[in-house]
Structures are given as structure tokens and as C-alpha cells.
Motif scaffolding. Sequence first.
Motif, short mmCIF file in Angstrom:
data_model
loop_
_atom_site.label_atom_id
_atom_site.label_comp_id
_atom_site.label_asym_id
_atom_site.label_seq_id
_atom_site.Cartn_x
_atom_site.Cartn_y
_atom_site.Cartn_z
N LEU A 35 0.86 -1.18 0.00
CA LEU A 35 0.00 0.00 0.00
C LEU A 35 0.89 1.23 0.00
O LEU A 35 1.78 1.37 0.85
CB LEU A 35 -0.89 0.00 1.24
N LYS A 43 -1.59 5.99 5.61
CA LYS A 43 -1.18 4.60 5.43
C LYS A 43 -0.94 3.92 6.78
O LYS A 43 -1.41 2.81 7.02
CB LYS A 43 0.09 4.54 4.56
N LEU A 219 -9.06 5.30 -1.53
CA LEU A 219 -8.24 4.34 -2.24
C LEU A 219 -8.47 4.54 -3.73
O LEU A 219 -9.57 4.30 -4.24
CB LEU A 219 -8.61 2.92 -1.83
N PHE A 222 -6.65 -0.60 -6.33
CA PHE A 222 -5.96 -1.73 -5.71
C PHE A 222 -6.16 -2.94 -6.61
O PHE A 222 -7.28 -3.19 -7.08
CB PHE A 222 -6.50 -2.04 -4.32
#
Length: 330
Positions: A35, A43, A219, A222
Motif C-alpha cells: 500500500l 497509510k 483508495l 488496488f
Amino acid sequence: MGVEIRVEGLKKSFGRQVIWEDVTFTIPAGEISALLGPSGTGKSVFLKNLVGLLRPDRGHVYVGGGDVPRLRENELYDMRRKFGVLFQDGALFGSMNIYDNIAFPLREHTRKSESEIRRIVLEKMEMVGLSGAEDKLPGEISGGMKKRAGLARALVLDPEIILADEPDSGLDPVRTAYLNQLFVDLNTEMGATFLIVTHDIGTARVLPDNLGLLFRRGLVMFGPREMILSSTHPAVNQFFNARRQGPIGMAEEKDQAEVASEGQIPQAMPAPIPPQLMPSDGRLRPSMRRPGEWLRQHQTKPPPGSFVDDQGRNWLTDWDSLTHAGHRPQ
């Protein structure tokens, strides 16, 4: 084996400052995920929410069937035993030698005998390359050795999930490369789920099976490494190729006028995708994908020069010969 982590609709704020508003994704069991994101995107806060050190404003974190924000204290204590955490600075006790630092979780959370503790500690120290350093104090060893000692301590309870917060911070490129190889080898041996928070683009491009980017209080994306590294999404393309052009600015994000002015410049193509790190013994990890597999399935051309290593070998065309058998382990 590793455990899947499923995050749904996660929101976290501190007062009026919203860190992220609606984070939803799944970290696959037994795989290595990373990440990333600009400084200040939450984070490390995200890792603390995973283990229940912080509670989100809303949302769910499912680990092995339990929803972390809704667990009772005793359930949370049991759930945390699934995790091993490598903190950014190692977080070693300065007054304890390396052996006692690594033995600490075993003495605190188990009823094992000292002889059994010694066997486990020495085994984990050997795994991370610290044999012979038992009597040294944290102040007597290098930054790289502190990271490895912190990792050995994270491993002593045989966790199903390993979280690493900026493991490469303060390390030179050579030590970072050694640490990345260690993560690959540990994942091969243990089958644990790895989630690594990092700023290091070199690490992100070669180490994980999956990549994610936090930005603008959410986000951005991903997914599999090839999906992210071939993406032309402005923020993803800018960050993973370390470019100035794009929505990410010096502070956090650029204003609309600055982004609009850059629109006159043709967007640069993603850089070549490098081959993924192989385990030291040449085995294939169960989660490793054949080079170009995701790209082929989604009819996406790899950036020119992709999958060629620094020895000139083409892992896209020569995968079978380079991996000896060309198949996953049974």
C-alpha cells in the motif's frame, strides 16, 4: 496459511480532518500486497485500524470472520495473535539485548518453557540472518539489523498476517534489496499474508503480488501488480513512475488550474514493468502469476521493454526455461 482481510466502507477522521472516506478492498490470503501513497494519506493509520489500535468512524474490517471494530476486548486480544507487526523504526527495547527483544512476545503471550522459547528465538534469528547477534543491544547494531530483529520478533508467534510499516525507511538501496528478498522468501516458506506500507517505488515495482494507492482521502486503485503498473490513471501513472506531471503536488494535491495547465502536455506512458522477485531457492510461490498473465486476460499491451531483467533475460517469453519447470508447486 495466510488469512484474507476484507475492508468495507472504511472512514476515519481526526476532528474535522478526514483521512479517508470510503475505503473498500480485499487483501488476498497468502499473497504479498503493498500500500502506497503520498505523505499524509493515512497509510500508517490504516494499519492501526486493521489491528484495532484505532477504530474507524464507520465501516468494517473482516479478519478471519471477525469484524475488528466490533470485537470485544478479549476477542480483539485473540484476533491480534494472527498478526505480526514490523514497526517503522523496529521499536526495539533499548535496554534489552536482541535475544530478549525477540523473546518478549513469547514470554508475554505464551506459557512456553525457556528452552522452547530459546529454540524458537534462535530459529527466527537464523531465518532473518541474525545468528550470533543475540547479546547485542539495539544501540550496537545497524539500522538494517534493527529491521531484521523487529521482523524476527514479529515472526515468533507464527502469525498468519505480517504487517510492515515503512520497512525500507532509513535503509540504503542494497539493504532494501536484501530485505525485499527476505520478504519473498518468508512468504514462500510461511504462506502468510503480507501487507507492506512503503514509499519506495523500486520495492513496489518488483516485490508485491498486489498494489494499492491511497490519495485524496480514498483508495484510488488496488489490484494485481501488472494492472497498477500498466495503468494510465493520472494519479497512479504519476506516482508509480515518480513524475511531476499529474494531480499529486508538493504538499498533497494540485489545484485544478495547475492540473488543467498540464493537460496541454501529452501524458507519458507507464514505464516498463520489471520481472517480479523470485524466491532465493528458485521455487515459484503459489500466488506468483506468469508474467503478462493479467495483461493478456485484459487485452492490455505491456509497456515496451517490460519483463526484461538486468541480465537481459526476457521473463515474458522465456518463463518456462527460467523457472526450470514452468509450473506452480503442487
